[in-house]
Design an enzyme around this catalytic site. Structure first.
Site, PDB file in Angstrom:
ATOM      1  NE  ARG A 111       0.429  -3.180  11.911  1.00 15.74           N
ATOM      2  CZ  ARG A 111      -0.635  -3.418  11.160  1.00 15.74           C
ATOM      3  NH1 ARG A 111      -1.430  -2.417  10.783  1.00 15.74           N
ATOM      4  NH2 ARG A 111      -0.918  -4.635  10.754  1.00 15.74           N
ATOM      5  CG  ASN A 157      -5.848  -4.351  12.159  1.00 20.26           C
ATOM      6  OD1 ASN A 157      -4.956  -4.166  12.970  1.00 20.26           O
ATOM      7  ND2 ASN A 157      -5.618  -4.813  10.946  1.00 20.26           N
ATOM      8  CG  HIS A 215      -0.645  -5.793   5.520  1.00 22.00           C
ATOM      9  ND1 HIS A 215      -0.747  -5.090   6.710  1.00 22.00           N
ATOM     10  CD2 HIS A 215      -1.680  -5.367   4.761  1.00 22.00           C
ATOM     11  CE1 HIS A 215      -1.789  -4.278   6.651  1.00 22.00           C
ATOM     12  NE2 HIS A 215      -2.378  -4.432   5.474  1.00 22.00           N
ATOM     13  CD  GLN A 233      -2.773  -1.236   2.418  1.00 22.24           C
ATOM     14  OE1 GLN A 233      -2.386  -1.877   3.385  1.00 22.24           O
ATOM     15  NE2 GLN A 233      -3.927  -0.598   2.424  1.00 22.24           N
ATOM     16  CD  GLU A 264      -4.834  -1.894   9.801  1.00 24.89           C
ATOM     17  OE1 GLU A 264      -6.008  -1.703   9.412  1.00 24.89           O
ATOM     18  OE2 GLU A 264      -4.024  -2.613   9.198  1.00 24.89           O
ATOM     19  CD  GLU A 294      -7.134  -6.474   8.139  1.00 26.11           C
ATOM     20  OE1 GLU A 294      -7.504  -5.647   8.986  1.00 26.11           O
ATOM     21  OE2 GLU A 294      -7.372  -6.343   6.918  1.00 26.11           O
ATOM     22  CE1 TYR A 349      -9.502   1.571  10.270  1.00 23.86           C
ATOM     23  CE2 TYR A 349      -9.516  -0.823  10.423  1.00 23.86           C
ATOM     24  CZ  TYR A 349      -8.868   0.354  10.097  1.00 23.86           C
ATOM     25  OH  TYR A 349      -7.584   0.311   9.612  1.00 23.86           O
TER      26      TYR A 349
END
Length: 500
Positions: free
Chosen positions: A96, A326, A140, A43, A394, A186, A328
């Site tokens: 990270r 992680n 990842h 990313q 995250e 994750e 959200y």
């Protein structure tokens, strides 16, 4: 520009005064608590075909489905020194990032790519030199395509040996300067997305209407989850036997965890909510903490759920020094008796027997401010899984516009939720904003960003610019009280640089 920041300060003082009585500073957190921000290799790095790197399954999925790609993205491979300077400006304790397996060992096993090795050594040295702690993720979403082609990647237990050898190289080459390792990012949603739904790398499934060429949603989801746990346990055992005494680091495992709440007050929805927790939390935390899968899963999935041997159970149990989370948003759970898919075969969702609905107005591409859901996740782990050490790896919200006032409010609230959880007994030891800058996102690609810094992806130099959230986070990490008190945000252009 100074006048602009002064006006922004006045605006925020009025806009947020009285909206929340929670006032805190970083000094309220335990000594040694880490604050940081994160990215991942595919990313952030770019340079997808440079210096010996070969394609990962993420590259392949992007090109096969024509959904954009990370060929250049932020160009972190070439701009890492500038980015570390921005981290210093933001007062981060830690950064990270992940290592690209296909950059370091392009074919997944065998010879190490020296240019890839040197890049990560340079990045880590740059971080250490500037007083920033590297927090490294080994995997990842991006194993080498070579291994996928050769034997199917994670659906084959040959991956356990190859992943352990890859981890060995990382521990040996970088471990003297890296104290925090996360083996798998994750793991639960990587497995669901990549092998049940087929929407994320490597894009395998057997669900009707999906664009999958290979896969079996009834079995592969659980086989891959099993192999991830065994690979993690193998790498963890290697680290503890060979490196931990000398290097003094710790090794953890990452999960994506939502706050689940029943959609109604019915008994069925309450039972379904616990079932959803078993499937999302317990699927991996059960083996890591207690040595086996939840009984709910074993009863429902039956022979499709792999079985740990006694030796494997002992190896997996206690293999994680910390749990990386992680998180959200919150989701509501409705009990439902799924009919098997048209093919007649069950999948993860029909096995779970619950319908999960993400709460919030997602038409505006930003997550609601609901810090109680972070508190609920941490309390559940505390009470149900022996309160292991936790790092929030995250947390953040996407936004489409540069002015991210909502993100400031979101981060303030969730950091406050972490503090409240710690005061209630959670052993949470760090918090990382996702993301340090706008990235090529797994789902949204370049349509919206999570970054403290915006990136101009149409600019060949990929200019970075600090958002309001970067200024707020920097002030918070300097020890100033949260912006929701009467003082508002005090911003200083001189503390920041805009890198081109």
């Amino acid at each position: 520009m100074e006048q602009f920041f002064a006006l922004f300060t006045i605006f925020l003082s009025f806009a947020f005064s009285g909206r929340c009585s929670d006032v805190f500073s970083r000094s309220d957190f335990p000594e040694g608590f880490l604050f940081g921000a994160g990215t991942s290799a595919y990313q952030w790095e770019g340079a997808a075909a440079e210096d010996g790197r070969k394609p990962s399954v993420w590259d392949t999925l992007c090109y096969s489905r024509n959904i954009g790609n990370g060929d250049v993205t932020c160009d972190g491979y070439h701009k890492y020194k500038e980015d570390v300077k921005l981290m210093v400006d933001t007062n981060l304790d830690a950064f990270r990032f992940s290592i690209s397996w296909s950059r370091l060992i392009p074919n997944g096993r065998g010879s190490v790519n020296q240019k890839g090795l040197q890049f990560y050594k340079n990045l880590i040295r740059e971080l250490i030199t500037h007083g920033i702690e590297p927090h490294v993720t080994l995997y990842h979403y991006d194993h080498p395509q070579y291994l996928e082609d050769e034997y199917g990647g994670w659906v084959n237990n040959m991956m356990i040996k190859d992943f352990t050898a890859y981890a060995d190289v990382c521990f040996r080459e970088f471990g003297n300067n890296v104290k925090f390792w996360t083996t798998i990012n994750e793991a639960n949603v990587f497995t669901i997305g990549g092998y049940n739904d087929g929407d994320t790398p490597p894009g395998r499934c057997s669900l009707p209407g999906k664009n999958c060429l290979l896969g079996n949603s009834s079995t592969e989801t659980y086989i891959v989850g099993h192999n991830l746990l065994l690979a993690h346990a193998s790498a963890s055992r290697l680290y503890k036997q060979k490196y931990k005494y000398k290097q003094g680091g710790s090794i953890g495992f990452g999960l994506y965890l939502m706050g689940f709440t029943p959609s109604t007050s019915s008994k069925d929805d309450a039972i379904a909510t616990q079932r959803a927790k078993d499937f999302y939390f317990g699927w991996f935390l059960g083996p890591l903490i207690f040595g086996d899968y939840p009984d709910t899963m074993k009863r429902t999935i039956g022979s499709r759920l792999p079985v740990f041997s006694e030796e494997e159970s002992e190896q997996v149990k206690g293999s994680s020094d910390f749990i990386g989370i992680n998180h959200y948003f919150v989701a509501s759970v409705t009990n439902i008796k799924f009919k098997p898919s048209i093919s007649g075969n069950p999948d993860f969702y029909s096995d779970m027997g619950a319908y999960v609905t993400y709460l919030g107005n997602f038409s505006v591409i930003e997550y609601p401010v609901a810090p109680w859901t972070m508190e609920a996740v941490l309390e559940y782990i505390n009470q149900s899984y022996d309160n292991p050490p936790v790092y929030i790896l995250e947390n953040g919200t996407p936004m489409t516009q540069h002015k991210d006032t909502h993100r400031v409010e979101y981060l303030h609230a969730y950091i406050g939720g972490v503090l409240k959880s710690i005061r209630n007994g959670s052993d949470t030891r760090g918090y990382f904003v996702w993301s340090f800058m706008d990235l090529f996102e797994l789902i949204g690609r370049y349509d919206y960003g999570y970054g403290l810094y915006s990136v101009n992806f149409s600019d060949p130099h990929r200019k970075r610019s600090p958002r309001l959230s970067a200024h707020w986070y920097s002030d918070f990490l300097k020890g100033k009280t949260s912006f929701l008190d009467s003082k508002g945000i005090k911003e200083s252009q001189s503390n920041f640089s805009s890198s081109s």
